[in-house]
Design a protein around this motif. Structure first.
Motif, PDB file in Angstrom:
ATOM      1  N   THR A   1       0.684  15.411 -15.082  1.00  0.00           N
ATOM      2  CA  THR A   1       1.648  16.243 -14.355  1.00  0.00           C
ATOM      3  C   THR A   1       1.905  15.737 -12.930  1.00  0.00           C
ATOM      4  O   THR A   1       2.317  16.504 -12.064  1.00  0.00           O
ATOM      5  N   THR A   2       1.643  14.453 -12.682  1.00  0.00           N
ATOM      6  CA  THR A   2       1.922  13.862 -11.363  1.00  0.00           C
ATOM      7  C   THR A   2       1.194  14.572 -10.230  1.00  0.00           C
ATOM      8  O   THR A   2       1.755  14.789  -9.160  1.00  0.00           O
ATOM      9  N   GLN A   3      -0.071  14.918 -10.482  1.00  0.00           N
ATOM     10  CA  GLN A   3      -0.794  15.668  -9.452  1.00  0.00           C
ATOM     11  C   GLN A   3      -1.921  14.876  -8.803  1.00  0.00           C
ATOM     12  O   GLN A   3      -2.339  15.218  -7.716  1.00  0.00           O
ATOM     13  N   CYS A   4      -2.454  13.868  -9.467  1.00  0.00           N
ATOM     14  CA  CYS A   4      -3.772  13.385  -9.050  1.00  0.00           C
ATOM     15  C   CYS A   4      -3.769  12.102  -8.228  1.00  0.00           C
ATOM     16  O   CYS A   4      -4.705  11.840  -7.497  1.00  0.00           O
ATOM     17  N   GLY A   5      -2.750  11.276  -8.383  1.00  0.00           N
ATOM     18  CA  GLY A   5      -2.671  10.071  -7.570  1.00  0.00           C
ATOM     19  C   GLY A   5      -3.576   8.928  -7.989  1.00  0.00           C
ATOM     20  O   GLY A   5      -3.668   7.919  -7.286  1.00  0.00           O
ATOM     21  N   ALA A   6      -4.235   9.040  -9.141  1.00  0.00           N
ATOM     22  CA  ALA A   6      -5.097   7.936  -9.598  1.00  0.00           C
ATOM     23  C   ALA A   6      -4.276   6.688  -9.917  1.00  0.00           C
ATOM     24  O   ALA A   6      -4.818   5.594 -10.016  1.00  0.00           O
ATOM     25  N   CYS A   7      -2.971   6.874 -10.059  1.00  0.00           N
ATOM     26  CA  CYS A   7      -2.083   5.819 -10.562  1.00  0.00           C
ATOM     27  C   CYS A   7      -1.262   5.163  -9.463  1.00  0.00           C
ATOM     28  O   CYS A   7      -0.317   4.431  -9.765  1.00  0.00           O
ATOM     29  N   VAL A   8      -1.574   5.436  -8.199  1.00  0.00           N
ATOM     30  CA  VAL A   8      -0.683   4.968  -7.119  1.00  0.00           C
ATOM     31  C   VAL A   8      -0.714   3.444  -6.989  1.00  0.00           C
ATOM     32  O   VAL A   8      -1.786   2.829  -6.960  1.00  0.00           O
ATOM     33  N   VAL A   9       0.475   2.860  -6.943  1.00  0.00           N
ATOM     34  CA  VAL A   9       0.648   1.423  -6.684  1.00  0.00           C
ATOM     35  C   VAL A   9       1.743   1.283  -5.622  1.00  0.00           C
ATOM     36  O   VAL A   9       2.348   2.277  -5.224  1.00  0.00           O
ATOM     37  N   HIS A  10       1.967   0.077  -5.179  1.00  0.00           N
ATOM     38  CA  HIS A  10       3.063  -0.144  -4.225  1.00  0.00           C
ATOM     39  C   HIS A  10       4.238  -0.782  -4.941  1.00  0.00           C
ATOM     40  O   HIS A  10       4.077  -1.778  -5.649  1.00  0.00           O
ATOM     41  N   VAL A  11       5.398  -0.193  -4.763  1.00  0.00           N
ATOM     42  CA  VAL A  11       6.624  -0.791  -5.281  1.00  0.00           C
ATOM     43  C   VAL A  11       7.516  -1.059  -4.071  1.00  0.00           C
ATOM     44  O   VAL A  11       7.855  -0.121  -3.338  1.00  0.00           O
ATOM     45  N   ASN A  12       7.817  -2.312  -3.846  1.00  0.00           N
ATOM     46  CA  ASN A  12       8.565  -2.732  -2.654  1.00  0.00           C
ATOM     47  C   ASN A  12       7.958  -2.143  -1.385  1.00  0.00           C
ATOM     48  O   ASN A  12       8.647  -1.603  -0.517  1.00  0.00           O
ATOM     49  N   GLY A  13       6.630  -2.181  -1.327  1.00  0.00           N
ATOM     50  CA  GLY A  13       5.931  -1.773  -0.107  1.00  0.00           C
ATOM     51  C   GLY A  13       5.653  -0.291   0.004  1.00  0.00           C
ATOM     52  O   GLY A  13       4.936   0.137   0.895  1.00  0.00           O
ATOM     53  N   ARG A  14       6.216   0.508  -0.889  1.00  0.00           N
ATOM     54  CA  ARG A  14       5.997   1.961  -0.802  1.00  0.00           C
ATOM     55  C   ARG A  14       4.993   2.412  -1.849  1.00  0.00           C
ATOM     56  O   ARG A  14       5.022   1.950  -2.988  1.00  0.00           O
TER      57      ARG A  14
END
Ligand code: FES
Ligand code: FES
Lengths: 160, 781
Positions: A42-55
């Motif tokens: 549900t897009t709550q946890c942030g375990a999956c965060v990567v950078h796309v074009n620096g963001r």
């Protein structure tokens, strides 16, 4: 199946993907870059965060196809060879991880935070900014300390 | 202090892979040719299954197999059994329905596995699941513990009238009745300990392979205890346990959840053997909410008897504990196994408890950090605060007056536990100082003037650690002098790999980079009890010290042969050197190890090699303890609660790595505060889960949680030579009652005496409104 082209951790990749393939599964299952994790649906946890074009983005809600021509950096691509990135080093130094499952997402979010807000982050700001990252192990205190220290260390490393 | 040895805050070795994203979690392993498993789950809390139609689903391209309860019956699949047995209402051993791995004719909770789909891809498996038609005949159900024993409540098991599975008494009833008859004051409180979801960030996950050639399974899974899981799985699958190799590599949090075998472990193995391919399964978060064993869920009535001087005479509790629909491995244990914590850190002459364990149409209850310890601690620590309020006393003073004095250690509580060591008055004094307890009323008045309610709460913690005293370990020295350590305990965030290196540095004088720690793998070591119950540091300290001393003794014999002296002439010295006393001859550990691996140089019959493996047993459990203070502020207009301060004094005996200990305290405290603040599993009347995702289930976030101040107040344990006590669970055990005491203290001035967790804005706002709100005249003063 449509073809997607992107640069991942500095390497160009071109793969066929189903149109509905999420970036996180593309990274984990197709490219076998398993440092990026999945902790929720549900897009709550942030375990999956990567950078796309620096963001910093949540790769569990990003379609692989939407990253056409994008520059994607995952936790595996953050450090420059042997040496840890200052934020990785700070997480270790300050015991900002226990089981390590949330850690790649935390570190990628933290680096994104520094890029947006600068290297002198106060603790309240860090806590507010971690709204989208859940950790079950650490109680956050050492993550906050790690990010503060990692951000300051990044000030000395403009390339980081 | 020795460099790299005990007492150093060394950064962790395991971090070097974890911060780079090169950890090895189970879902990262995708053996070539793996298929995927998806579990179709019951939509009904209680239903008869008339039939399951799978023909259309089998047509979906990529589907390899669909298995149902009928196949499980044909293959003789069993269920997981309970590890603890008590008595039922008739005084006989309680009814023990095994935790079924797949429903047969009846489903008993929403989320119970009904069919297993194995396919080339997860999408194909999910598509097929949508085409499976299950003929459910829904029955009335009961999901709420409060209603489970109401007259006419639907029965989960016909064998258990009133849904009553366990009825047990603990302590001394007549002594306790006497104490209450003599009491000058009796305080009482009723509360509910909410139901929560453990929610490790890494979901439960497993990969199974069946080797037809070896007639053997390999299971990689996110579990805390490969050896114990293997035994349980062997029982379910009807195999001897040596036909299963169970391995846990990196595990993304456990907290008890992953110490309990769950159905999907058996199902993924069964599926792998059926299809002849490796099969992967990973829970989705929403699935985890349905099918991970939940935790806590008790209804409590507690009474405390006091004399004229406010000394405790007796404690009485009546507890209803939810077991869910089946007994999980540790379901009964959570209600009863740690009830000894009722005696707290106090001189408490008489205790009596009556515990009722009830079935409901919900997923089974399992352990979660503390596993009954936070519940027991809530009972004693909440009722003390109620007594203090009744008597108009400072709750800190009431506690102080009743603490077990340090000079009475070891202390037999007369209830369940005998405490090894502790200085509770010193611990309380320390936390009162760092929290400025005595200055609180000023802070309360200041908040009141700002229109805010402020409260403070204290709770002492004492918990049994290392109750499982036994463990197996091995130390192997190779010909380069490098040391490999293996134990049956599993690292899922507690820092075992670093801790073992520090212990080896201490005992064998070798730097951490000469030490490797092997995976927790049933093929690496034949037995083990896994990680849980705050045991690893205590157990490892004694185990590795024993193993190291044996290896060193063997090394001395080898060195004596090399150096041509008697073994008792050899000393093992700093720098990992065997030296012949009163001479300049010596050999390094590496030289001795090399020599030991050349039997041709050794006398006939001398056992070559330099390694040792054995099991050890601790002299007794330990009792880490501490005193917690929580301070809160509530905005009566919005119901928003702020944890404005949190302080802990902790006694872990001897800390191997103080940095790791502090991290365990932080994490434990936040799990307690999370439950107090917002975590809450709620089923509706139909037994449907209403809080089934991180949208509805409020996990503690960084911005909700306070910074935690920690002061150590360590007294070494007498039950092991190193004095270590452990630290895994104490944070949670203290935080739950400290937070609820603080919230009650904040609401007290409005006349609110009963407020149950979770302290969400809506619930607080409503309670404050129902009490008439903040009196404006007073607020303006
Ligand atoms: S997996 Fe992306 S936010 Fe949880
Ligand atoms: S370190 Fe385990 S979830 Fe954050």
């Amino acid at each position: 199946m449509p073809l997607v082209n992107m640069t991942v951790n500095g390497r160009p990749v071109a793969r066929e993907v189903e149109a509905n393939t999420l970036l996180v599964l593309f990274l984990r299952e197709t490219l076998r870059l398993t440092g990026t994790h999945v902790g929720c649906d549900t897009t709550q946890c942030g375990a999956c965060v990567v950078h796309v074009n620096g963001r910093a983005v949540k790769s569990c809600t990003t379609l692989a196809l939407s990253c056409e021509d994008a520059e994607v950096v995952t936790i595996e691509g953050l450090s420059d060879g042997e040496a840890l990135h200052p934020m990785q080093a700070a997480f270790r130094e300050h015991h900002g991880l226990q089981c390590g499952y949330c850690t790649p997402g935390m570190i990628m979010s933290a680096v994104g935070m520094v890029r947006r807000l600068g290297t002198d982050l106060d603790r309240d700001t860090i806590r507010d900014e971690l709204e989208g990252n859940i950790c079950r192990c650490t109680g956050y205190q050492n993550i906050v300390e790690a990010i503060r220290a990692g951000a300051l260390a990044m000030a000395d490393r403009p390339d980081a | 202090m020795r460099e790299f040895g005990i007492g150093q805050s060394l950064p962790r070795t395991e971090d070097l892979r974890l911060v780079r994203g090169t950890g090895r979690y189970t879902d990262d392993i995708a053996p070539a040719g793996s298929a995927r498993m998806y579990v179709l789950r019951s939509q009904h809390a209680f239903a008869r299954i008339g039939g399951i139609a799978i023909d259309a689903a089998l047509e979906v391209p990529g589907v390899l197999a669909i298995l149902t309860g009928a196949d499980a019956t044909a293959d003789g699949l069993g269920g997981f059994t309970s590890m603890v047995r008590r008595t039922g209402p008739d005084g006989q051993p309680n009814f023990e329905p095994p935790f079924a791995v797949i429903a047969r004719d009846v489903t008993r909770y929403v989320g119970e596995p009904v069919a297993v789909i194995v396919a080339e891809t997860l999408n194909a498996a999910k598509d097929a699941a949508e085409l499976i038609e299950v003929d459910y005949e829904a029955q009335p159900c009961v999901a709420d513990l409060a209603l489970a024993d109401a007259p006419g409540a639907p029965l989960v098991w016909e064998q258990c009238p009133g849904n009553l599975c366990v009825l047990t008494e603990v302590g001394d009833k007549s002594a306790t009745d006497d104490a209450f008859a003599r009491a000058a004051h009796v305080a009482q409180v009723d509360f509910r300990i909410s139901r929560v979801a453990v929610s490790t960030m890494e979901p439960r996950t497993a990969v199974a392979e069946w080797s037809e050639a070896d007639q053997r399974f390999t299971l990689h899974a996110s579990i805390q205890n490969p050896h114990m899981s293997r035994e349980q799985l062997a029982g379910v699958l009807g195999l001897p346990s040596h036909r299963i190799r169970a391995v846990a590599l990196d595990v993304g949090g456990g907290f008890g959840l992953k110490g309990v075998p769950h159905p999907e472990l058996a199902l993924v193995m069964w599926a792998a053997r059926r299809v002849g391919r490796p099969v992967r399964w990973t829970s989705e978060r929403s699935e985890g909410f349905l099918a991970d064993c939940h935790a806590r869920d008790q209804i409590v009535h507690a009474e405390l008897a006091l004399d004229e001087e406010a000394r405790f005479l007796g404690l009485r509790v009546r507890v209803k504990a939810n077991f869910g629909a089946y007994l999980s491995l540790a379901g009964v244990h959570c209600a009863l196994g740690n009830i000894g914590g009722l005696s707290g850190v106090y001189v408490l002459p008489a205790i009596h408890g009556e515990i009722r364990g009830l079935f409901t149409h919900t997923v089974p209850i399992g352990p979660y950090r503390g596993a009954g310890r936070p519940e027991a601690s809530m009972m004693i620590e909440r009722v003390i605060d109620v007594a203090a309020r009744d008597l108009g006393m400072d709750p800190a003073e009431l506690r102080r007056r009743n603490l077990i004095p340090a000079d009475r250690m070891p202390y037999d509580t007369g209830f369940v536990f005998t405490y090894d060591s502790g200085d509770f008055p010193a611990s309380q004094a320390k936390v009162q100082e760092i929290s400025d307890w005595n200055g609180f009323e000023r802070r309360r008045a200041g908040a009141w003037a700002r229109g805010r309610l402020r409260g403070i709460g204290m709770a002492h913690v004492i918990e049994i650690a290392a109750g499982q005293l036994d463990e197996m370990g091995a130390i192997e020295v190779d010909t380069s002098g490098a040391i490999a350590v293996t134990t049956g305990m599993q690292n899922h965030g507690q820092g075992h790999e670093t801790m073992y290196r520090q212990l080896i540095a201490e005992f064998m004088h070798v730097p951490p980079d000469k030490v490797s720690v092997r995976d927790c793998d049933t093929d690496q070591i034949p037995y083990g009890f896994g990680t849980g119950g705050s045991r690893s540091a205590v157990v490892a300290g004694f185990l590795l010290e024993t193993l190291a001393s044996k290896v060193i003794a063997k090394g001395k014999q080898v060195a004596a042969i090399m150096l041509e002296v008697e073994p008792d002439q050899i000393d093992y010295r700093e720098g990992a050197v065997f030296a012949a006393r009163d001479s300049n001859r010596s050999a390094t550990l590496a030289e001795v190890a090399r020599f030991a691996h050349q039997p041709m140089h050794l006398p006939p019959g001398f056992e070559g090699g330099l390694s040792h493996r054995q099991m050890t047993r601790l002299a007794g459990p330990t009792f880490p303890n501490g005193c917690h203070v929580c301070e809160v502020e509530i905005d009566p207009e919005t119901g928003h609660l702020d944890f404005v301060g949190y302080w802990v004094s902790e006694d872990v005996g001897k800390a191997i790595n103080p940095m790791i200990v502090k991290g365990q305290v932080h994490g434990g405290v936040v799990q307690g505060l999370g439950q107090a603040l917002g975590e809450y599993i709620h089923y509706d009347e139909e037994g449907q889960l209403a809080t089934g995702s991180f949208m509805d289930y409020q996990m503690p976030r960084a911005l909700d949680m306070p910074a935690i101040g920690i002061v150590s107040s360590d007294t070494p344990s007498r039950n092991n030579p190193l004095g270590i006590k452990g630290c895994g669970e104490g944070g949670t055990v203290g935080a739950l009652p400290a937070a609820m005491n603080a919230i009650a203290d904040a609401l007290g001035p409005l006349g609110i005496t009963n407020f149950d967790m979770p302290a969400t804005p809506q619930r607080l706002w409503r309670a404050i409104r129902d009490a008439g709100g903040m009196p404006h005249a007073m607020a303006a003063e």
